[in-house]
Scaffold this motif. Structure first.
Motif, PDB file in Angstrom:
ATOM      1  N   SER A  72      -5.357   7.333   3.081  1.00  0.00           N
ATOM      2  CA  SER A  72      -5.229   7.257   1.904  1.00  0.00           C
ATOM      3  C   SER A  72      -3.776   7.463   1.709  1.00  0.00           C
ATOM      4  CB  SER A  72      -6.098   8.023   0.988  1.00  0.00           C
ATOM      5  OG  SER A  72      -7.413   7.734   1.082  1.00  0.00           O
ATOM      6  N   ASN A  75      -1.599   4.588   2.311  1.00  0.00           N
ATOM      7  CA  ASN A  75      -1.524   3.601   1.614  1.00  0.00           C
ATOM      8  C   ASN A  75      -0.941   3.870   0.325  1.00  0.00           C
ATOM      9  OD1 ASN A  75      -3.040   1.963   3.110  1.00  0.00           O
ATOM     10  ND2 ASN A  75      -5.036   2.628   2.461  1.00  0.00           N
ATOM     11  N   SER A 125      -1.601  -3.077  -4.993  1.00  0.00           N
ATOM     12  CA  SER A 125      -1.580  -2.124  -4.119  1.00  0.00           C
ATOM     13  C   SER A 125      -2.098  -0.756  -4.875  1.00  0.00           C
ATOM     14  CB  SER A 125      -0.310  -1.862  -3.370  1.00  0.00           C
ATOM     15  OG  SER A 125      -0.206  -0.578  -2.558  1.00  0.00           O
ATOM     16  N   ILE A 128      -5.708  -0.965  -6.165  1.00  0.00           N
ATOM     17  CA  ILE A 128      -6.472  -0.794  -4.897  1.00  0.00           C
ATOM     18  C   ILE A 128      -6.509   0.776  -4.527  1.00  0.00           C
ATOM     19  CG2 ILE A 128      -7.060  -1.193  -2.653  1.00  0.00           C
ATOM     20  CD1 ILE A 128      -5.901  -4.017  -3.206  1.00  0.00           C
ATOM     21  N   ASN A 129      -5.661   1.381  -4.447  1.00  0.00           N
ATOM     22  CA  ASN A 129      -5.631   2.936  -4.138  1.00  0.00           C
ATOM     23  C   ASN A 129      -6.405   3.736  -4.893  1.00  0.00           C
ATOM     24  OD1 ASN A 129      -3.902   2.417  -1.891  1.00  0.00           O
ATOM     25  ND2 ASN A 129      -1.915   3.012  -2.773  1.00  0.00           N
ATOM     26  N   VAL A 131      -8.766   2.673  -6.943  1.00  0.00           N
ATOM     27  CA  VAL A 131     -10.249   2.352  -6.896  1.00  0.00           C
ATOM     28  C   VAL A 131     -10.831   3.015  -5.847  1.00  0.00           C
ATOM     29  CG1 VAL A 131     -11.735   0.452  -6.512  1.00  0.00           C
ATOM     30  CG2 VAL A 131     -10.070   0.154  -8.170  1.00  0.00           C
ATOM     31  N   PHE A 132     -10.247   3.007  -4.739  1.00  0.00           N
ATOM     32  CA  PHE A 132     -10.497   3.850  -3.199  1.00  0.00           C
ATOM     33  C   PHE A 132     -10.739   5.130  -3.719  1.00  0.00           C
ATOM     34  CE2 PHE A 132      -9.724   5.577   0.858  1.00  0.00           C
ATOM     35  CZ  PHE A 132     -10.616   4.767   1.338  1.00  0.00           C
ATOM     36  N   ASP A 133      -9.735   5.806  -4.347  1.00  0.00           N
ATOM     37  CA  ASP A 133      -9.710   7.246  -4.343  1.00  0.00           C
ATOM     38  C   ASP A 133     -10.751   7.676  -5.426  1.00  0.00           C
ATOM     39  OD1 ASP A 133      -7.570   8.130  -2.916  1.00  0.00           O
ATOM     40  OD2 ASP A 133      -6.189   7.948  -4.551  1.00  0.00           O
ATOM     41  N   LEU A 135     -13.640   6.156  -5.718  1.00  0.00           N
ATOM     42  CA  LEU A 135     -15.128   5.730  -4.992  1.00  0.00           C
ATOM     43  C   LEU A 135     -15.295   6.815  -3.844  1.00  0.00           C
ATOM     44  CD1 LEU A 135     -14.978   1.896  -4.880  1.00  0.00           C
ATOM     45  CD2 LEU A 135     -16.243   3.162  -6.386  1.00  0.00           C
ATOM     46  N   THR A 136     -14.040   7.115  -3.238  1.00  0.00           N
ATOM     47  CA  THR A 136     -14.165   8.107  -2.022  1.00  0.00           C
ATOM     48  C   THR A 136     -13.948   9.486  -1.960  1.00  0.00           C
ATOM     49  OG1 THR A 136     -12.207   7.576  -0.898  1.00  0.00           O
ATOM     50  CG2 THR A 136     -13.915   6.001  -0.507  1.00  0.00           C
ATOM     51  N   ARG A 137     -13.179   9.865  -3.254  1.00  0.00           N
ATOM     52  CA  ARG A 137     -12.506  10.989  -3.407  1.00  0.00           C
ATOM     53  C   ARG A 137     -13.144  11.890  -4.758  1.00  0.00           C
ATOM     54  NH1 ARG A 137     -11.624  10.051   1.075  1.00  0.00           N
ATOM     55  NH2 ARG A 137      -9.782   9.814   1.966  1.00  0.00           N
TER      56      ARG A 137
END
Length: 207
Positions: A72, A75, A125, A128-129, A131-133, A135-137
């Motif tokens: 993370s 990215n 970019s 996306i970071n 959304v990833f954070d 969902l996962t953090r």
């Protein structure tokens, strides 16, 4: 090795930008005056992202969770680099850009990358970071030091994407004045035809 990572960072950033050049590549610096407000707000959001991401790295190392945060943070660093290239002429980020352009991302600087051509890749970019954070953090958010740094970095990611998108829309409209969006309830827009005339396209309004 560290030298191998340094050698690959520039081409990696270039690989992120070049496929999307067709979307934002027609934009020419400088940004139009109408985008000045969002551009200034983007700068402060970027500075907040740098600060909170640094704290996030510090606390991830301190609390022994750097192994799950490493990807993370890499990215986010690439997004920050893209943002620095977008804002390469800003007084507050000029030194950041110069440092990156003279080291990890020299190949990008040598190809003349920077300014508005990097704006759309930055939006993608950064979004996306975020959304990833989310969902996962999300479960790591809290009132401890790491949780607050994570929350701050996520808020800065959201603000950066929002203001960068605002700059992109205004700049794109200025680059193509025949593409006008109407605020009417019918939701239509005018688009230049091949012959140069404009025609209205109506989008499903109560027909």
């Amino acid at each position: 090795s560290h030298s191998g990572a340094h050698a690959s960072a520039g081409p990696l950033l270039g690989a992120m930008v070049m496929p999307m050049a067709g979307v934002g590549g027609q934009l020419q610096d400088p940004a139009p005056p109408e985008a000045a407000g969002d551009l200034a707000r983007l700068k402060w959001a970027m500075l907040a992202l740098i600060a909170f991401s640094g704290l996030r790295l510090l606390f991830a190392v301190t609390f022994g969770i750097i192994d799950i945060e490493f990807l993370s943070l890499v990215n986010i660093f690439l997004s920050i680099a893209l943002g620095a290239f977008v804002l390469k002429d800003d007084p507050h980020l000029r030194k950041v850009h110069h440092c990156l352009a003279m080291s990890l991302f020299r190949s990008c600087a040598d190809r003349g990358m920077g300014g508005l051509q990097c704006l759309f890749p930055f939006v993608v970019s950064d979004a996306i970071n975020l959304v990833f954070d989310v969902l996962t953090r999300g479960s790591f958010l809290g009132f401890d030091a790491y949780g607050l740094a994570l929350l701050g970095s996520m808020a800065a990611e959201g603000a950066s994407a929002y203001y960068a998108w605002g700059v992109f829309k205004v700049s794109q409209a200025a680059a193509d004045p025949n593409r006008l969006e109407l605020e009417a309830g019918g939701g239509g827009y005018f688009q230049a035809a091949d012959g140069g005339s404009a025609r209205a396209l109506e989008l499903g309004a109560g027909r």
